[in-house]
Write a protein that holds these residues in place. Structure first.
Motif, PDB file in Angstrom:
ATOM      1  N   HIS A  80       0.789  -1.280   0.153  1.00 53.02           N
ATOM      2  CA  HIS A  80      -0.028  -0.045   0.016  1.00 53.02           C
ATOM      3  C   HIS A  80       0.865   1.045  -0.054  1.00 53.02           C
ATOM      4  N   TRP A  81       1.882   1.377   1.005  1.00 59.29           N
ATOM      5  CA  TRP A  81       2.749   2.409   0.725  1.00 59.29           C
ATOM      6  C   TRP A  81       3.580   2.626  -0.591  1.00 59.29           C
ATOM      7  N   ALA A  82       3.918   1.547  -1.257  1.00 60.14           N
ATOM      8  CA  ALA A  82       4.675   1.486  -2.442  1.00 60.14           C
ATOM      9  C   ALA A  82       3.748   2.044  -3.609  1.00 60.14           C
ATOM     10  N   ARG A  83       2.420   1.709  -3.415  1.00 65.39           N
ATOM     11  CA  ARG A  83       1.331   2.174  -4.232  1.00 65.39           C
ATOM     12  C   ARG A  83       0.987   3.584  -4.132  1.00 65.39           C
ATOM     13  N   GLY A  84       0.948   4.128  -2.863  1.00 68.00           N
ATOM     14  CA  GLY A  84       0.915   5.442  -2.434  1.00 68.00           C
ATOM     15  C   GLY A  84       1.872   6.250  -2.981  1.00 68.00           C
TER      16      GLY A  84
END
Length: 561
Positions: A80-84
């Protein structure tokens, strides 16, 4: 868990720093931003530098790659952080498809190219973990970035064109649009057009090992995306050139390069080593030994900007693509690269790199069981009576000659001192500059012209001084001899002379990181030298590095006029 992987220790620490740079709060309007000065401190800058978002690829790599001490692998939150981070890039990209690096509405070519590649590569790496609507949003941003890259060039800097070609190829893979694949091939042709057959790309007029490693990375990545692109021979030449310039102690770069970089980014070399390149493997083995020994620059030694922009994603990608192999030893013999203005010389117990293009900048290394830099002389600085500074070391330019004389390799170069620009114009012009970025800079054409003018002025624009240097370097089997003559032109005022240190006299953002050998091998002026130049307006100096049974010894003296 990758036992023996040489990238785990430094890659893991780089990841920890990147995670602290990231806005990890999913309820925050800046969720995914990696420019901590913007999202956390809030008062330092008024815009997010999108160059930081290149680390999104490092975050995606960590989420998908198991290695010892990696807290992110297999964690839904890490994905989720990488996508963010990718989504923040997509939402803050300019309407015209360009990214800002140093100031608002800059329309930066390099930031657009490198971060577009990172966003596309991260999206490909995360694959089905990215929901379809989100992938569509990122895809639209990538299309804008790709269209902008198609319309723009930066012919002064070869590594950036390589990055743009790789970015367009990755955009084609994400979007499935053939026009970006065609554009990638066209951009690759432009990159190879500025590649010299000696094995280097032009980086503001000359060759530079650090930026060559950037170019090698993007060309190797391009070949992974578009197999059969005809890059095997250019890459082999580039790797051989890099091998000639890597120092015996495994360190990379110094002011002998056109951009003064001191690093070697490993991912492209690791790709090539995994495909059987002995030269690439030998370079990596020696350089990684230097990193492990604390001699060479690693992600630990760079600031947050270049950790995010260059180092973290590159080292983590190298970690992911590393495969166990036998240690390689490969001999890169002495060579004279005429068009690069670089000479790799050797004696019985030493190797040396001399840059004629950089006005005689010289570094000498012992090749004993404990190889190290024993002598370096990058020129001189001088100060006028009113406090202005000049340096004999300037931008890369052709010149000098190399001959064989009586069993010695002899190089000669002449240069004029150039003014050193230490100004900080924004201390005086911050309000007009902010007005410009808020108004005229919104026009891509205006911003492009101003950006080119600023870079050429800060990097290449140097006023000449009435002080001349003639340098002769003699490479004998057991010694290196440097003979310098400095002459103040008639009518010039008094000058104070100092020896040049490791610090560059050029403005290069990705330089001036600390390396331990800065503390050794930089000789001071012989006693009385500055006074002799002030008195007679002419000065002759000699430095001799002798290699004997008791190790290297350096002598310095004033020669008679």
């Amino acid at each position: 868990m990758n036992p023996g992987n040489p990238y785990v220790e430094h890659g893991g620490r780089a990841l920890a720093r990147v995670l602290s740079l990231l806005d990890r709060d999913p309820t925050s309007p800046t969720f995914g931003c990696l420019d901590r000065a913007f999202w956390h401190y809030k008062t330092l800058v008024e815009f997010p530098s999108l160059s930081y978002q290149e680390a999104a690829l490092g975050l995606a790599t960590a989420a998908r790659t198991p290695f010892a001490g990696n807290p992110c692998h297999g964690k839904e939150t890490a994905v989720h952080w990488a996508r963010g981070a990718v989504r923040f890039w997509a939402r803050r990209l300019g309407r015209d498809g360009s990214a800002d690096e140093w100031y608002a509405h800059e329309h930066s070519f390099v930031a657009t190219a490198f971060t577009a590649y990172a966003a596309a590569a991260a999206t490909l790496l995360l694959g089905d973990l990215v929901p379809a609507p989100e992938k569509g949003e990122v895809g639209k941003a990538l299309e804008r970035a790709g269209a902008w890259l198609i319309r723009h060039e930066n012919p002064l800097v070869g590594n950036q064109t390589c990055g743009a070609a790789a970015a367009l190829a990755a955009i084609a893979r994400v979007t499935g649009l053939a026009r970006y694949e065609t554009a990638a091939k066209s951009k690759l042709v432009r990159a190879i057009a500025v590649f010299d057959d000696e094995g280097w790309f032009r980086e503001y007029g000359g060759a530079d090992l650090g930026y060559l490693s950037v170019a090698i990375t993007y060309l190797a990545r391009y070949e992974l995306l578009v197999p059969g692109s005809g890059l095997a021979e250019p890459l082999a030449r580039a790797v051989r050139f890099a091998g000639h310039l890597l120092h015996p102690d495994g360190t990379a770069g110094d002011p002998t390069g056109s951009r003064n970089t001191q690093y070697l980014l490993p991912h492209g070399l690791e790709i090539l080593a995994s495909r059987g390149s002995r030269e690439a493997a030998a370079i990596l083995d020696r350089h990684l030994d230097a990193v492990a020994g604390g001699r060479a620059l690693s992600p630990d030694g760079v600031d947050d900007r270049y950790l995010s922009f260059f180092f973290a994603s590159n080292w983590l990608a190298a970690l992911a693509d590393w495969r166990p192999r036998e240690r390689e030893e490969f001999d890169f013999p002495p060579a004279h690269f005429v068009r690069a203005g670089l000479l790799s010389a050797a004696g019985t117990n030493y190797r040396a790199v001399l840059s004629l293009a950089r006005q005689g900048a010289l570094a000498v290394y012992s090749t004993s069981d404990d190889p190290r830099r024993v002598f370096a002389h990058f020129g001189y600085r001088a100060r006028s009576a009113d406090g202005r500074w000049a340096a004999s070391q300037g931008p890369a330019e052709p010149g000098g000659e190399v001959r064989d004389e009586g069993g010695e390799r002899v190089a000669r170069v002449q240069t004029r001192f150039l003014a050193v620009d230490s100004s900080r114009p924004l201390e005086r012009l911050i309000l007009p500059f902010k007005l410009y970025t808020a108004t005229l800079a919104r026009d891509d054409r205006v911003a492009g012209r101003v950006g080119r003018w600023l870079k050429e002025r800060k990097i290449l624009g140097r006023a000449p001084w009435p002080l001349l240097l003639s340098r002769t370097v003699r490479f004998a089997p057991e010694a290196v001899r440097v003979e310098d003559e400095l002459r103040v032109e008639r009518g010039a005022g008094p000058v104070e002379l100092l020896a040049e240190g490791q610090a560059s006299s050029l403005h290069v953002p990705s330089s001036r990181f600390f390396r331990p050998d800065e503390l050794d091998g930089l000789p001071p002026l012989p006693a009385g030298a500055a006074q002799e130049l002030a008195r007679s307006r002419r000065l002759r100096l000699e430095y001799v590095v002798r290699f004997g049974e008791n190790g290297p010894r350096v002598e310095a003296r004033i020669l008679s006029p």
